[in-house]
Design a protein around this motif. Structure first.
Motif, PDB file in Angstrom:
ATOM      1  N   GLY A   1       1.870   8.161  -6.487  1.00 20.83           N
ATOM      2  CA  GLY A   1       2.090   9.592  -6.289  1.00 20.83           C
ATOM      3  C   GLY A   1       3.154  10.144  -7.214  1.00 20.83           C
ATOM      4  O   GLY A   1       2.967  11.206  -7.828  1.00 20.83           O
ATOM      5  N   LEU A   2       4.255   9.424  -7.347  1.00 23.22           N
ATOM      6  CA  LEU A   2       5.316   9.867  -8.252  1.00 23.22           C
ATOM      7  C   LEU A   2       4.861   9.834  -9.713  1.00 23.22           C
ATOM      8  O   LEU A   2       5.254  10.696 -10.507  1.00 23.22           O
ATOM      9  N   ALA A   3       4.033   8.848 -10.057  1.00 25.17           N
ATOM     10  CA  ALA A   3       3.561   8.735 -11.442  1.00 25.17           C
ATOM     11  C   ALA A   3       2.627   9.886 -11.833  1.00 25.17           C
ATOM     12  O   ALA A   3       2.407  10.117 -13.020  1.00 25.17           O
ATOM     13  N   ARG A   4       2.131  10.609 -10.849  1.00 23.88           N
ATOM     14  CA  ARG A   4       1.290  11.779 -11.155  1.00 23.88           C
ATOM     15  C   ARG A   4       2.126  12.957 -11.650  1.00 23.88           C
ATOM     16  O   ARG A   4       1.609  13.841 -12.325  1.00 23.88           O
TER      17      ARG A   4
ATOM     18  N   SER B   1       7.611   5.040 -15.718  1.00 25.02           N
ATOM     19  CA  SER B   1       8.821   4.223 -15.570  1.00 25.02           C
ATOM     20  C   SER B   1       9.767   4.817 -14.527  1.00 25.02           C
ATOM     21  O   SER B   1      10.376   4.083 -13.748  1.00 25.02           O
ATOM     22  N   LEU B   2       9.886   6.124 -14.484  1.00 24.41           N
ATOM     23  CA  LEU B   2      10.733   6.767 -13.486  1.00 24.41           C
ATOM     24  C   LEU B   2      10.122   6.624 -12.091  1.00 24.41           C
ATOM     25  O   LEU B   2      10.837   6.396 -11.104  1.00 24.41           O
ATOM     26  N   ALA B   3       8.813   6.718 -12.004  1.00 27.02           N
ATOM     27  CA  ALA B   3       8.126   6.511 -10.718  1.00 27.02           C
ATOM     28  C   ALA B   3       8.397   5.098 -10.208  1.00 27.02           C
ATOM     29  O   ALA B   3       8.643   4.901  -9.010  1.00 27.02           O
ATOM     30  N   LEU B   4       8.365   4.123 -11.105  1.00 24.82           N
ATOM     31  CA  LEU B   4       8.658   2.731 -10.735  1.00 24.82           C
ATOM     32  C   LEU B   4      10.078   2.599 -10.197  1.00 24.82           C
ATOM     33  O   LEU B   4      10.298   1.990  -9.142  1.00 24.82           O
ATOM     34  N   VAL B   5      11.038   3.191 -10.886  1.00 30.95           N
ATOM     35  CA  VAL B   5      12.444   3.113 -10.452  1.00 30.95           C
ATOM     36  C   VAL B   5      12.628   3.797  -9.097  1.00 30.95           C
ATOM     37  O   VAL B   5      13.263   3.234  -8.191  1.00 30.95           O
ATOM     38  N   LEU B   6      12.086   4.986  -8.928  1.00 33.42           N
ATOM     39  CA  LEU B   6      12.265   5.720  -7.670  1.00 33.42           C
ATOM     40  C   LEU B   6      11.563   5.026  -6.500  1.00 33.42           C
ATOM     41  O   LEU B   6      12.114   4.958  -5.392  1.00 33.42           O
ATOM     42  N   ALA B   7      10.371   4.493  -6.725  1.00 31.04           N
ATOM     43  CA  ALA B   7       9.670   3.762  -5.662  1.00 31.04           C
ATOM     44  C   ALA B   7      10.448   2.505  -5.293  1.00 31.04           C
ATOM     45  O   ALA B   7      10.527   2.136  -4.113  1.00 31.04           O
TER      46      ALA B   7
ATOM     47  N   ILE C   1       0.843  -1.202   0.000  1.00 27.91           N
ATOM     48  CA  ILE C   1       0.000   0.000   0.000  1.00 27.91           C
ATOM     49  C   ILE C   1       0.873   1.246   0.000  1.00 27.91           C
ATOM     50  O   ILE C   1       0.633   2.193  -0.761  1.00 27.91           O
ATOM     51  N   PHE C   2       1.928   1.240   0.823  1.00 30.44           N
ATOM     52  CA  PHE C   2       2.770   2.432   0.892  1.00 30.44           C
ATOM     53  C   PHE C   2       3.634   2.603  -0.359  1.00 30.44           C
ATOM     54  O   PHE C   2       3.569   3.643  -1.027  1.00 30.44           O
ATOM     55  N   PHE C   3       4.451   1.586  -0.683  1.00 29.22           N
ATOM     56  CA  PHE C   3       5.426   1.769  -1.760  1.00 29.22           C
ATOM     57  C   PHE C   3       4.810   1.764  -3.152  1.00 29.22           C
ATOM     58  O   PHE C   3       5.264   2.504  -4.032  1.00 29.22           O
ATOM     59  N   ARG C   4       3.814   0.934  -3.395  1.00 28.69           N
ATOM     60  CA  ARG C   4       3.178   0.930  -4.708  1.00 28.69           C
ATOM     61  C   ARG C   4       1.985   1.870  -4.745  1.00 28.69           C
ATOM     62  O   ARG C   4       1.847   2.679  -5.651  1.00 28.69           O
TER      63      ARG C   4
END
Length: 154
Positions: free
Chosen positions: A78-81, A86-92, A69-72
């Protein structure tokens, strides 16, 4: 998150690559990984040795659910917004690895697992799938840890 049988079954199937990674981790001769396995056994084995299978299952479900729930669900979404997905996936995934920084090896392996779980979430579009995959992995890993610790104590 959609609580569907398909999402749960896909999560069980998605745990297979994680479990193959666990199998490799437990059998590889790589010194850094062997040291990590021994460290986890020394630190967590005594804490979990008295747990029943139901308690191990509850711990695995709670950890898998909370972390996914937190990381994905929060960090990656949140980062994907504001960033490419793809960058949101890497950073998470990097954040997931850093949150598991017991050793550099563990952080790296956790980051890879986070990348995989994040990709599963991205492809499936259902948070239940990585929650189940993570929880199944944790249950198997923790059960193995408890059994190994008990066998060593005998």
């Amino acid at each position: 998150m959609r609580a569907t049988a398909a999402g749960a079954l896909t999560g069980v199937a998605a745990s297979v690559p994680l479990l193959l990674g666990l199998w490799w981790t437990l059998r590889t001769p790589r010194k850094s990984v062997r040291g990590l396995v021994e460290l986890v056994q020394r630190q967590l084995g005594p804490l979990l040795a008295s747990c029943t299978p139901v308690e191990v299952a509850l711990l695995a479900i709670m950890a898998g659910t909370a972390e996914e729930i937190f990381f994905r669900g929060v960090v990656q979404v949140g980062l994907a917004r504001i960033l490419p997905q793809s960058l949101a996936l890497v950073l998470a995934s990097l954040a997931f690895g850093l949150a598991h920084f017991l050793t550099p090896t563990y952080a790296f392996l956790a980051g890879l697992a986070g990348m995989y779980l994040g990709a599963v979430f991205w492809v499936e579009g259902n948070l239940l799938t990585p929650i189940v995959a993570h929880s199944v992995y944790d249950f198997v890993a923790l059960t193995y840890l408890v059994r190994r610790h008990r066998a060593a104590a005998e």
